[in-house]
Design a protein around this motif. Sequence first.
Motif, mmCIF file in Angstrom:
data_model
loop_
_atom_site.group_PDB
_atom_site.id
_atom_site.type_symbol
_atom_site.label_atom_id
_atom_site.label_comp_id
_atom_site.label_asym_id
_atom_site.label_seq_id
_atom_site.Cartn_x
_atom_site.Cartn_y
_atom_site.Cartn_z
ATOM 1 N N TRP A 1 40.416 47.674 31.909
ATOM 2 C CA TRP A 1 39.253 47.303 32.709
ATOM 3 C C TRP A 1 39.553 46.141 33.653
ATOM 4 O O TRP A 1 40.044 45.102 33.225
ATOM 5 C CB TRP A 1 38.094 46.929 31.782
ATOM 6 C CG TRP A 1 36.789 46.777 32.517
ATOM 7 C CD1 TRP A 1 36.330 47.543 33.529
ATOM 8 C CD2 TRP A 1 35.787 45.789 32.281
ATOM 9 N NE1 TRP A 1 35.096 47.107 33.950
ATOM 10 C CE2 TRP A 1 34.734 46.034 33.207
ATOM 11 C CE3 TRP A 1 35.661 44.718 31.384
ATOM 12 C CZ2 TRP A 1 33.578 45.244 33.257
ATOM 13 C CZ3 TRP A 1 34.507 43.939 31.435
ATOM 14 C CH2 TRP A 1 33.483 44.206 32.361
ATOM 15 N N ASP A 2 39.281 46.351 34.948
ATOM 16 C CA ASP A 2 39.397 45.278 35.944
ATOM 17 C C ASP A 2 38.004 44.662 36.112
ATOM 18 O O ASP A 2 37.166 45.181 36.840
ATOM 19 C CB ASP A 2 39.901 45.868 37.269
ATOM 20 C CG ASP A 2 39.977 44.812 38.383
ATOM 21 O OD1 ASP A 2 39.584 43.650 38.137
ATOM 22 O OD2 ASP A 2 40.434 45.156 39.481
ATOM 23 N N SER B 1 36.403 40.641 48.769
ATOM 24 C CA SER B 1 36.167 40.857 47.341
ATOM 25 C C SER B 1 36.997 42.000 46.765
ATOM 26 O O SER B 1 37.165 42.098 45.557
ATOM 27 C CB SER B 1 34.690 41.159 47.105
ATOM 28 O OG SER B 1 34.329 42.357 47.754
ATOM 29 N N GLY B 2 37.481 42.892 47.625
ATOM 30 C CA GLY B 2 38.239 44.041 47.138
ATOM 31 C C GLY B 2 37.377 45.283 46.950
ATOM 32 O O GLY B 2 37.882 46.343 46.581
ATOM 33 N N MET B 3 36.063 45.169 47.224
ATOM 34 C CA MET B 3 35.166 46.328 47.098
ATOM 35 C C MET B 3 35.564 47.470 48.034
ATOM 36 O O MET B 3 35.201 48.617 47.814
ATOM 37 C CB MET B 3 33.725 45.928 47.444
ATOM 38 C CG MET B 3 32.949 45.228 46.353
ATOM 39 S SD MET B 3 32.545 46.277 44.947
ATOM 40 C CE MET B 3 31.326 47.396 45.651
ATOM 41 N N ILE B 4 36.292 47.134 49.084
ATOM 42 C CA ILE B 4 36.668 48.143 50.074
ATOM 43 C C ILE B 4 37.765 49.069 49.546
ATOM 44 O O ILE B 4 38.015 50.133 50.101
ATOM 45 C CB ILE B 4 37.122 47.458 51.396
ATOM 46 C CG1 ILE B 4 37.131 48.456 52.563
ATOM 47 C CG2 ILE B 4 38.471 46.781 51.232
ATOM 48 C CD1 ILE B 4 37.406 47.830 53.907
ATOM 49 N N ASN B 5 38.411 48.654 48.445
ATOM 50 C CA ASN B 5 39.514 49.452 47.894
ATOM 51 C C ASN B 5 39.039 50.346 46.739
ATOM 52 O O ASN B 5 38.778 49.865 45.642
ATOM 53 C CB ASN B 5 40.619 48.511 47.405
ATOM 54 C CG ASN B 5 41.846 49.274 46.958
ATOM 55 O OD1 ASN B 5 41.890 50.505 47.053
ATOM 56 N ND2 ASN B 5 42.834 48.553 46.452
ATOM 57 N N PRO B 6 38.939 51.674 46.986
ATOM 58 C CA PRO B 6 38.413 52.578 45.961
ATOM 59 C C PRO B 6 39.163 52.489 44.622
ATOM 60 O O PRO B 6 38.541 52.559 43.568
ATOM 61 C CB PRO B 6 38.610 53.962 46.586
ATOM 62 C CG PRO B 6 38.638 53.722 48.042
ATOM 63 C CD PRO B 6 39.267 52.382 48.231
ATOM 64 N N GLU B 7 40.476 52.317 44.686
ATOM 65 C CA GLU B 7 41.253 52.272 43.449
ATOM 66 C C GLU B 7 40.838 51.070 42.595
ATOM 67 O O GLU B 7 40.764 51.156 41.370
ATOM 68 C CB GLU B 7 42.752 52.192 43.807
ATOM 69 C CG GLU B 7 43.700 52.484 42.671
ATOM 70 C CD GLU B 7 43.442 53.823 41.967
ATOM 71 O OE1 GLU B 7 43.139 54.820 42.672
ATOM 72 O OE2 GLU B 7 43.527 53.863 40.740
ATOM 73 N N LYS B 8 40.548 49.962 43.242
ATOM 74 C CA LYS B 8 40.101 48.762 42.524
ATOM 75 C C LYS B 8 38.716 48.980 41.923
ATOM 76 O O LYS B 8 38.441 48.570 40.794
ATOM 77 C CB LYS B 8 40.084 47.557 43.483
ATOM 78 C CG LYS B 8 39.816 46.235 42.781
ATOM 79 C CD LYS B 8 40.077 45.058 43.691
ATOM 80 C CE LYS B 8 39.667 43.744 43.029
ATOM 81 N NZ LYS B 8 40.493 43.395 41.862
ATOM 82 N N VAL B 9 37.853 49.639 42.688
ATOM 83 C CA VAL B 9 36.502 49.920 42.196
ATOM 84 C C VAL B 9 36.562 50.835 40.976
ATOM 85 O O VAL B 9 35.864 50.615 39.979
ATOM 86 C CB VAL B 9 35.634 50.553 43.307
ATOM 87 C CG1 VAL B 9 34.277 50.986 42.766
ATOM 88 C CG2 VAL B 9 35.433 49.557 44.455
ATOM 89 N N LEU B 10 37.439 51.844 41.030
ATOM 90 C CA LEU B 10 37.581 52.748 39.886
ATOM 91 C C LEU B 10 38.109 51.987 38.669
ATOM 92 O O LEU B 10 37.728 52.267 37.535
ATOM 93 C CB LEU B 10 38.502 53.927 40.229
ATOM 94 C CG LEU B 10 37.932 54.935 41.233
ATOM 95 C CD1 LEU B 10 38.944 56.047 41.505
ATOM 96 C CD2 LEU B 10 36.624 55.535 40.733
ATOM 97 N N GLY B 11 38.969 51.003 38.903
ATOM 98 C CA GLY B 11 39.463 50.155 37.810
ATOM 99 C C GLY B 11 38.339 49.355 37.170
ATOM 100 O O GLY B 11 38.326 49.131 35.959
#
Lengths: 141, 139
Positions: free
Chosen positions: A38-39, A20-30
Amino acid sequence: MRLVSTFCIGLLFSSGLIVSGMINPEKVLGFLDVFGVWDASLVFVMGGAVAVTSLGYRLLNHQEKPLFAQEFTKPTRTDIDFKLFAGPALFGIGWGLVGLCPGPAFAAVSSSSKTVLLFFTAMLVGMCVARTRWLNSKLEF
Amino acid sequence: MHDFIMALLGGAMIGLAAVLLMATNGSILGISGIASRLMPPLSTDWQWRLAFITGIFAAPPLFSLVMDSKPTIEITSNTSLLVIGGFLVGLGTVIGNGCTSGHGVCGLSRLSIRSLIATGVFMLFAFATVFITRHMLGA
């Protein structure tokens, strides 16, 4: 059998965090940056997870006991106290600062760098502090 | 579009894990609860907790092996942010009895009022924190 199945479920959960991409902090911050570029994709992680869980939990209502354990241990508390606001508020600030919540922090720590390890260690310290009797007595009103 | 499909697929996997843990072990899939009880004072039912956490640890290396590429992890290198952020996440999730998985996924699925409040509060504070750091402080 119970331990093998629990291990596999941990593996499935963690794979979900990776896919899902939850593991990537940069994506979560987006995703948390609702006033920026907004992502929105992570809305679907929550949506997909809640949809499947709601349905699954309902199906389990007919089951008398879990497959490999004596009984269901569901939360029974319904009281609304100060801690229910204070805890999530502190957690939200920490999540917003770095972009890692506990699940992804556990998943990311095995695949990665000193930076994740630093966050991870601080998180474990925070958990231990929160479990001390001293802090708990301070938070009771 | 690809991102949205992967998000939905990953979300469904997370949901399936939550259902399976309830069906087999009878417990809520909440990472902060499962993990924090592995630390002092150690819970008596620590074995399944450790097995579950080991499963979480095992997925990224396995993913790298199968997909021949590591999961993307981009994270700040600011030491104070990492330490303060980590500490607050650990502290807050234990004080509030849950995190994104326990309150957010499982709690909302159970229509728990406590989880609805907790999820609302941590989302709000996370949005506000990112707004302040990105748009007011320009970090």
